[in-house]
Design an enzyme around this catalytic site. Structure first.
Site, short mmCIF file in Angstrom:
data_model
loop_
_atom_site.label_atom_id
_atom_site.label_comp_id
_atom_site.label_asym_id
_atom_site.label_seq_id
_atom_site.Cartn_x
_atom_site.Cartn_y
_atom_site.Cartn_z
N HIS A 83 50.68 8.15 -70.39
CA HIS A 83 51.33 6.82 -71.24
C HIS A 83 52.83 6.52 -70.76
CE1 HIS A 83 52.39 10.08 -73.96
NE2 HIS A 83 53.51 9.47 -73.80
P1 TYD Z 1 50.26 11.49 -77.90
O1 TYD Z 1 51.88 11.22 -77.86
O2 TYD Z 1 49.28 10.42 -77.66
O3 TYD Z 1 49.78 12.66 -76.95
P2 TYD Z 1 48.98 12.60 -75.47
O4 TYD Z 1 49.62 11.19 -74.94
O5 TYD Z 1 49.59 13.68 -74.69
O6 TYD Z 1 47.72 12.68 -75.76
O7 TYD Z 1 49.77 12.00 -79.20
C1 TYD Z 1 48.59 12.52 -79.69
C2 TYD Z 1 48.24 12.13 -81.13
O8 TYD Z 1 49.25 12.74 -82.10
C3 TYD Z 1 48.18 10.69 -81.64
O9 TYD Z 1 47.08 10.32 -81.98
C4 TYD Z 1 49.44 10.37 -82.37
C5 TYD Z 1 49.85 11.76 -82.78
N1 TYD Z 1 51.38 11.87 -83.06
C6 TYD Z 1 51.85 11.77 -84.25
O10 TYD Z 1 51.40 11.35 -85.15
N2 TYD Z 1 53.34 11.72 -84.17
C7 TYD Z 1 53.97 12.21 -83.08
O11 TYD Z 1 55.38 12.04 -83.13
C8 TYD Z 1 53.21 12.24 -81.70
C9 TYD Z 1 54.25 12.67 -80.65
C10 TYD Z 1 51.90 12.06 -81.87
#
Ligand code: TYD
Length: 143
Positions: free
Chosen positions: A57
């Protein structure tokens, strides 16, 4: 404007302070000193199976500093034109990532801990999770 203009060369690894003690080291990090923004959020990623990948992302406005607090992993940065892979494997080095950079996280060592210092609270609306959309936003309508 920094979303469109940012590039992978502006995302660099810097050495962080390290206070060495008889038994272990300490790395203190302060907003607008070692970290080039106000820290609004800290999170860490752990229990990633060895060899796994994550990420995929970009962020619209978020600045981040990423640290391998334990173990190692690679961060593949992509500004739509150029890709650069950065390996992090020491807790006293941090990778600064500007807004408008696509990132993939790969090659996690088992037991690694990825620490993130972030300039904003969590906003899903700040994420771009579709690579085509990222490329369109990044490269379209540039003069
Ligand atoms: P994400 O940043 O999308 O991780 P990746 O791209 O590595 O899969 O985060 C995964 C999930 O965690 C997403 O559904 C949102 C949640 N999340 C939060 O609620 N707060 C946060 O600060 C972060 C980083 C993620």
């Amino acid at each position: 404007m920094s979303f469109k203009e940012s590039n992978v060369y502006e995302c660099s690894v810097s050495e962080l302070p390290q206070i060495s003690n008889r038994a272990g080291n300490i790395t203190p990090l302060t907003s607008n000193e070692e970290i080039p923004f106000d820290i609004k959020r800290v999170y860490y990623l752990y229990d990633v199976p060895g060899g796994e990948s994550r990420g995929g992302h970009a962020h619209r406005d978020l600045h981040q500093l990423i640290v391998a607090a334990s173990g190692s992993f690679d961060v593949v940065l992509d500004d739509g034109r150029i890709k650069k892979t950065v390996s992090l494997n020491r807790p006293n080095y941090g990778l600064y990532i500007k807004p408008g950079i696509w990132r993939d996280l790969t090659n996690f060592s088992s037991g690694s801990v990825l620490l993130v210092l972030a300039s904003l609270p969590y906003f899903e609306s700040d994420y771009i999770r579709d690579y085509r959309e990222f490329i369109d936003l990044k490269l379209k309508y540039t003069r």
